[in-house]
Design an enzyme around this catalytic site. Structure first.
Site, PDB file in Angstrom:
ATOM      1  N   TYR A 101      60.266  92.695  41.785  1.00 17.71           N
ATOM      2  CA  TYR A 101      61.509  91.932  41.838  1.00 17.71           C
ATOM      3  C   TYR A 101      61.158  90.463  41.653  1.00 17.71           C
ATOM      4  CZ  TYR A 101      65.208  89.207  44.046  1.00 17.71           C
ATOM      5  OH  TYR A 101      66.166  88.268  44.294  1.00 17.71           O
ATOM      6  N   GLU A 189      68.125  86.956  38.291  1.00 16.86           N
ATOM      7  CA  GLU A 189      67.379  88.023  38.949  1.00 16.86           C
ATOM      8  C   GLU A 189      66.888  89.042  37.933  1.00 16.86           C
ATOM      9  OE1 GLU A 189      69.129  89.524  42.832  1.00 16.86           O
ATOM     10  OE2 GLU A 189      69.251  91.305  41.559  1.00 16.86           O
TER      11      GLU A 189
END
Ligand code: GDP
Ligand code: MN
Length: 383
Positions: A101, A189
């Site tokens: 991530y 993101e």
């Protein structure tokens, strides 16, 4: 403003972040030609601007024409968390070893941007953030200087990213920060940033939310935003038009209140009495008759709503005015579309209760009674 995954990926790719080959498709046939163009196996992914598509059945892997047809048939047209799926992204499936991530956002508490990295990417990052916040390495950034290369490397190192890909992950993080900074990002993101067996990193998902106030400087993004509005349904258009924040939830009890706290309390009570809230709608302070009518129009147009509870606490908002607004709005109907329960408190509540037309609504004195009644109505419809 949120970009779709396919748009965010284009922005990321333009900045040099590796993304899978992909094509957008609006029909089953288009999905098949897209897959042939991209090469099997592919991932077929619903393009709606909401997270958690994978868990909600909006992503399928397909190897061959038959499977792509099946995947596109099941995903196109589906209702995904309240969004109608009109397009799918058909993309080269990534054979991954790990899911990382990386993200950049504004840390409001610190008043500084923060760059984040975790080796526990994938569909459960929200849970990781809650249960094990240390599993996400964070670097706060001085916006005047930007994210230093050493900071990016430190975040990657602290997260425990495999050394073989550390440099590449740091460079993705640096690019992501630059984009976020230059383009007025609110959230950027990549989850997951996939790591393949050959130690390649590739952005398998992309989120880029842009600060509305920065859009005038970003004509390209603004255009993307307009082009991406195909998944906006009737309800969202109405919420825009009426200037409401309307949040859809999974249940069937419609909720209207004034003040976010009061609406949240109502939500909790619905839950407490065994019901399930269908939405969050705050009409704000000083709600005039027209706003009340608009709020009712919103919940009536929400097909998930089976009953409505109106919870108004008068301050600037006067109970008599709200009551007149409700009467006027409901008086327009030959038949009330969904049962409405009203609870008024605060300024002029008694006048309000007397004004309310009990042929049109159910009036309750306490919030508990009002919520219970609305839950019962909703259950009757369900049964
Ligand atoms: P989200 O659920 O809306 O966040 O959608 P994502 O694009 O993040 O996909 C969710 C999950 O689907 C990923 O974490 C993967 O596990 C899986 N997935 C998505 N794309 C691919 C792919 O190309 N190959 C494989 N094997 N899995 C994928
Ligand atoms: Mn994702």
């Amino acid at each position: 403003m949120k970009l779709h995954e396919y748009q965010a990926k284009q922005v990321f790719a333009d900045a040099g972040i590796p993304t899978p080959r992909s094509e957008l498709a609006a029909s089953v046939d288009e999905a098949v030609s897209a897959a042939e163009e991209v090469g099997y196996p592919v991932a077929v992914k619903a393009q709606v601007r909401v997270g958690g598509r994978g868990k909600a059945g909006g992503i399928e892997l397909a190897d061959g024409e038959g499977e792509v047809r099946e995947a596109a048939e099941s995903i196109l047209g589906m209702d995904l968390k309240g969004y109608h799926v009109d397009r799918v992204l058909v993309e080269e499936a990534v054979d991954f070893e790990n899911e990382l991530y990386v993200g950049v956002t504004m840390d409001r508490g610190e008043g500084k941007p923060v760059a984040m990295v975790s080796t526990r990417g994938g569909v459960n990052i929200e849970e990781v953030a809650e249960e094990d916040p240390h599993a996400i390495a964070r670097e706060h950034v001085d916006p005047a200087f930007g994210l230093h290369p050493y900071q990016a490397r430190r975040a990657v190192f602290e997260a425990g990213v495999d050394r073989a890909v550390a440099t590449d992950v740091a460079s993705v993080l640096t690019s992501l920060y630059q984009l976020w900074d230059e383009k007025g990002g609110a959230d950027a993101e990549i989850n997951p940033l996939m790591v393949t067996a050959d130690d390649e990193v590739i952005a398998a998902d992309a989120v880029f939310n842009v600060d509305e106030d920065a859009l005038f400087r970003q004509p390209v993004l603004e255009e993307m935003g307009e082009e991406g509005e195909f998944d906006e349904d009737e309800l969202e258009r109405k919420a825009d038009e009426y200037d409401f924040d309307y949040v859809r939830l999974d249940g069937n009890v419609g909720i209207i209140g004034n003040g976010a706290g009061l609406v949240m309390t109502t939500l909790d009570l619905v839950d407490h009495y065994g019901g399930a809230p269908a939405n969050f709608l705050d009409v704000g302070g000083g709600a005039k008759a027209e706003r009340i009518a608009n709020a009712l129009d919103m919940v009536f147009s929400d097909e998930n709503v089976d009953s409505v509870v109106f919870n108004i606490f008068g301050g600037i908002t006067r109970g008599d005015e709200v009551a007149r607004g409700i009467n006027a709005a409901l008086g327009e109907f030959d038949e009330i579309p969904k049962p409405v329960v009203v609870r008024l408190a605060g300024t002029n509540w008694q006048e309000g209760m007397e004004i309310l037309d009990e042929d049109l609504v159910t009036v309750e004195e306490t919030l508990e009674d009002a919520v219970q009644r609305a839950v019962e109505y909703a259950q009757e419809v369900e049964a």
